[in-house]
Write an enzyme that holds these catalytic residues in place. Sequence first.
Site, mmCIF file in Angstrom:
data_model
loop_
_atom_site.group_PDB
_atom_site.id
_atom_site.type_symbol
_atom_site.label_atom_id
_atom_site.label_comp_id
_atom_site.label_asym_id
_atom_site.label_seq_id
_atom_site.Cartn_x
_atom_site.Cartn_y
_atom_site.Cartn_z
ATOM 1 C CD GLU A 252 -7.809 -2.519 -6.028
ATOM 2 O OE1 GLU A 252 -7.515 -1.690 -4.579
ATOM 3 O OE2 GLU A 252 -8.337 -1.907 -6.828
ATOM 4 C CG HIS B 190 -1.182 0.862 1.702
ATOM 5 N ND1 HIS B 190 -2.942 1.488 1.584
ATOM 6 C CD2 HIS B 190 -1.418 2.072 2.567
ATOM 7 C CE1 HIS B 190 -3.680 2.663 1.451
ATOM 8 N NE2 HIS B 190 -2.752 3.068 1.870
ATOM 9 C CG PHE B 191 1.395 4.036 -3.280
ATOM 10 C CD1 PHE B 191 0.765 5.272 -3.282
ATOM 11 C CD2 PHE B 191 1.394 3.057 -4.815
ATOM 12 C CE1 PHE B 191 0.080 5.593 -4.665
ATOM 13 C CE2 PHE B 191 0.417 3.056 -5.131
ATOM 14 C CZ PHE B 191 -0.144 4.280 -5.943
ATOM 15 C CB THR B 192 -0.219 6.284 2.284
ATOM 16 O OG1 THR B 192 -0.906 8.305 2.354
ATOM 17 C CG2 THR B 192 1.491 6.778 3.370
ATOM 18 N NE ARG C 13 -10.462 2.058 -4.943
ATOM 19 C CZ ARG C 13 -9.721 0.718 -4.917
ATOM 20 N NH1 ARG C 13 -9.862 0.508 -6.473
ATOM 21 N NH2 ARG C 13 -9.761 0.137 -3.927
#
Length: 227
Positions: A172, A15-17, A54
């Site tokens: 995902e 996961h990226f943030t 989403r």
Amino acid sequence: MVANTERPRPTTIMHFTHIDNLPRVVKAGRLFSDTSVGPQLATNVGAAEIKARRRHRPVPCPPYGFVADYVPFYFAPRSPMMYRIACDHRDGKLGCYPGGDDPLVYLVSSAEQVHAARLSWVASDGNCAVGLTTFTTVLGELATLVDWPLMRARFWRDGDEDMDRMRRRAAEFLVHREFPLSLLAGYVVRTMDRQEQVRQVFRDAGMIEPYVDVRPDWYYGYKRGEV
């Protein structure tokens, strides 16, 4: 489904943030889904129209709900989403997050870790915002659900012989509601400067510094105006 059983073990998920979000994430000790993140995001890198889709895309298997009710992880770096972020920065696209992919931090775990922790999760064979995407809750089915050769490929654009590569590259692993940082193996950043920034976030929080790897090949790194 893709007939390929070469699932890597452990099965890495990421996961990226934005690095600006990391202090609040560390303080909370967990990542939250889009529907419950609240003020945790200091810098939002997601596209508004994609987030909206989403929120209305149902998950057809337990624990159900909508895609936005889950914390999203990818199975491979250099995702189509990160490519869009890098290109928006390169092209100076108005109305979008302008900072590019350099400030983004990967939080890395594995499907096996999540499964062993008995968290509710769902995996997809492609971009969860797309209607034809399919889902599973069975760990063993990841072998045939996900296109593992494509996950390992550096280039994933659609071509005349396969117009579905981009959707499949965005497969995902979704964790319901929230994901505890205790299940992370470490963090990945693009440069040594970013590595030091991440370590400083933990020092400021009075916590033990985590494992932070520098992997520029996980990024696009486009500069503004670059051809």
